[in-house]
Structures are given as C-alpha cells and as structure tokens.
Write a protein that holds these residues in place. Structure first.
Motif, short mmCIF file in Angstrom:
data_model
loop_
_atom_site.label_atom_id
_atom_site.label_comp_id
_atom_site.label_asym_id
_atom_site.label_seq_id
_atom_site.Cartn_x
_atom_site.Cartn_y
_atom_site.Cartn_z
N LEU A 155 -8.61 12.82 11.12
CA LEU A 155 -8.70 12.25 10.00
C LEU A 155 -9.84 11.65 9.31
O LEU A 155 -10.59 11.11 10.08
CB LEU A 155 -7.81 11.13 9.76
N THR A 156 -10.21 12.35 8.35
CA THR A 156 -11.59 12.06 7.67
C THR A 156 -11.19 11.32 6.14
O THR A 156 -10.13 11.45 5.81
CB THR A 156 -12.60 13.23 7.24
N TRP A 157 -12.30 10.82 5.63
CA TRP A 157 -12.03 10.35 4.23
C TRP A 157 -11.68 11.45 3.33
O TRP A 157 -10.53 11.27 2.40
CB TRP A 157 -13.45 9.66 3.75
N ALA A 158 -12.19 12.38 3.59
CA ALA A 158 -11.80 13.59 2.54
C ALA A 158 -10.15 13.90 2.80
O ALA A 158 -9.43 14.23 1.65
CB ALA A 158 -12.69 14.54 2.63
N ARG A 159 -10.06 14.09 4.13
CA ARG A 159 -8.52 14.41 4.35
C ARG A 159 -7.34 13.36 3.75
O ARG A 159 -6.46 13.57 3.39
CB ARG A 159 -8.37 14.68 5.78
N ALA A 160 -8.17 12.23 4.16
CA ALA A 160 -7.12 10.82 3.83
C ALA A 160 -6.91 11.05 2.27
O ALA A 160 -5.88 10.73 1.75
CB ALA A 160 -7.75 9.65 4.21
N MET A 161 -7.88 11.10 1.59
CA MET A 161 -7.71 11.25 0.03
C MET A 161 -6.99 12.50 -0.32
O MET A 161 -5.87 12.37 -1.20
CB MET A 161 -9.25 11.36 -0.74
N LEU A 162 -7.12 13.55 0.25
CA LEU A 162 -6.18 14.75 -0.01
C LEU A 162 -4.64 14.45 0.57
O LEU A 162 -3.75 14.71 -0.51
CB LEU A 162 -6.82 15.80 0.71
N GLY A 163 -4.63 13.67 1.53
CA GLY A 163 -3.22 13.29 1.83
C GLY A 163 -2.64 12.41 0.89
O GLY A 163 -1.35 12.61 0.40
N ALA A 164 -3.36 11.49 0.39
CA ALA A 164 -2.90 10.51 -0.59
C ALA A 164 -2.55 11.17 -1.87
O ALA A 164 -1.52 10.81 -2.68
CB ALA A 164 -3.98 9.30 -0.86
N LEU A 165 -3.29 12.19 -2.33
CA LEU A 165 -3.14 13.17 -3.53
C LEU A 165 -1.85 13.60 -3.34
O LEU A 165 -0.89 13.56 -4.49
CB LEU A 165 -4.30 13.81 -3.78
N LEU A 166 -1.47 14.28 -2.36
CA LEU A 166 -0.53 15.21 -2.04
C LEU A 166 0.80 14.11 -2.11
O LEU A 166 1.73 14.67 -2.77
CB LEU A 166 -0.50 15.90 -0.80
#
Length: 198
Positions: A84-95
């Motif tokens: 988990l990185t900030w970018a992946r966390a943001m993508l997960g939140a967007l999804l």
C-alpha cells in the motif's frame, strides 16, 4: 497456488478490456432498444434489434456488469495484494467511491426511472386496498408510488447494510491473517528450510 504480480496484472488488464467491450456493446444495445423505429425521413432504423423497456433494462444491466468488470480489473491489476502506497490508497478510495455511487445512486435512479416513467407507478394507481375491518372501517389504499418508494428504499438500505458487513468481515479477515503470522517453512531432515521446487 501463488499468483505472481505479473499474472495478476495481466488478469486485471484482461478484465478491464473485457469490461470495456461488454459495456460498449451493451450501451449500443440500450440505444437501439430505446431508439425510434423510423428517423425524420421515414426510414426504418435498427430493424433487426428488439425494442422495449425490458430489452433496454437487460442491456443496461449487462452494461453495468461491464463497468463492474472494469472496476474489478483495475483493483486486481493495481491495488489488491500489493504494497500500500499513497497512490494505491487514493486509487482504492476512488474505486470504492465509484462502486458506492453505482450501488447507492445510479441503480436506485434507474429503478425510479423504470417505475415512474416506464411503468407509470403514480399516486393515482392503487396497488392494494386495505380491508376496512383492519383499519376501523376507514378507506386506506397503498398506491403504486408508495410501493415504488418502499422497493427503492428497501434496496438502498439493504445494500448499505450489506456493504458495512462485508467491509467489517474483510477487515477481520486481514486481522486474523496478521495474528496467525507467516506460515512456518518446512524444515528438511538436514535442518535447512525447504523452498518450493526443492
């Protein structure tokens, strides 16, 4: 069987492509099933395609399935099982937000559209009349508009509760896996750890 990140990426990208094709084809079918039979010049349009709200609703459901495949593909390819990185966390939140909008806004809106515009479930149409002896000899009737609101509100409430339960169970699963710790490596008779392929 362990799935490598490369295989997971390929499977996710394949799911995205399949979802895109499904959504585009189904959207075209929605358009044809809701289109006029003739254009402004009197020429017949899309004669080979079936018409009507039933076909349009089926095609919309298939298109929705395509969109869900796209979301699942993005999750599989870029988020699930990865560090988990900030970018992946943001993508997960967007999804997750996109999925929530679909489940709690788009689907109920389409249900209301079908009930109100297509089926004409209005307050004037009586769904059921309550027997007078049950309501102190008063005239009580439940309209189709009330039935429509009950169905949509029931769907939204149930979906929201199920989402909370699934999220809680998913977090508990992750906690239990963390508590168990890593799987012990098998030891050979010579006292060395055994690895796959040995």
């Amino acid at each position: 069987m362990h799935v490598t990140e490369r295989k997971q990426l390929i499977a996710g990208l394949g799911l995205i492509v399949l979802g895109l094709v499904t959504a585009i084809v189904a959207s075209f079918l929605v358009h044809t099933s809701e289109a006029e039979t003739v254009n402004e010049f009197g020429q017949e349009m899309f004669a080979a395609f079936p018409r009507g709200w039933v076909y349009a609703t089926i095609a919309q459901t298939i298109a929705l399935g395509g969109v869900m495949m796209i979301l699942a593909g993005i999750t599989l390819a870029f988020v699930y099982g990865r560090t988990l990185t900030w970018a992946r966390a943001m993508l997960g939140a967007l999804l997750f937000t996109s999925l929530s909008f679909i489940l709690l806004a788009v689907i109920p809106n389409q249900m209301l559209t079908v009930f109100q515009a297509t089926l004409e479930w209005t307050p004037q149409k009586v769904f059921i009349t309550v027997p007078p002896f049950l309501v102190l000899n008063n005239d009580v009737a439940i309209s189709y508009a009330t039935l429509k609101d009950m169905i949509v509100a029931g769907y939204v409430t149930t979906t929201f509760v199920v989402m909370i339960i699934v999220m809680y169970q998913w977090q508990e699963r992750a906690k239990k896996a963390k508590e168990r710790g890593p799987k012990p490596e098998p030891i050979s008779k010579y006292g060395r750890p055994m690895r796959a392929g040995n």
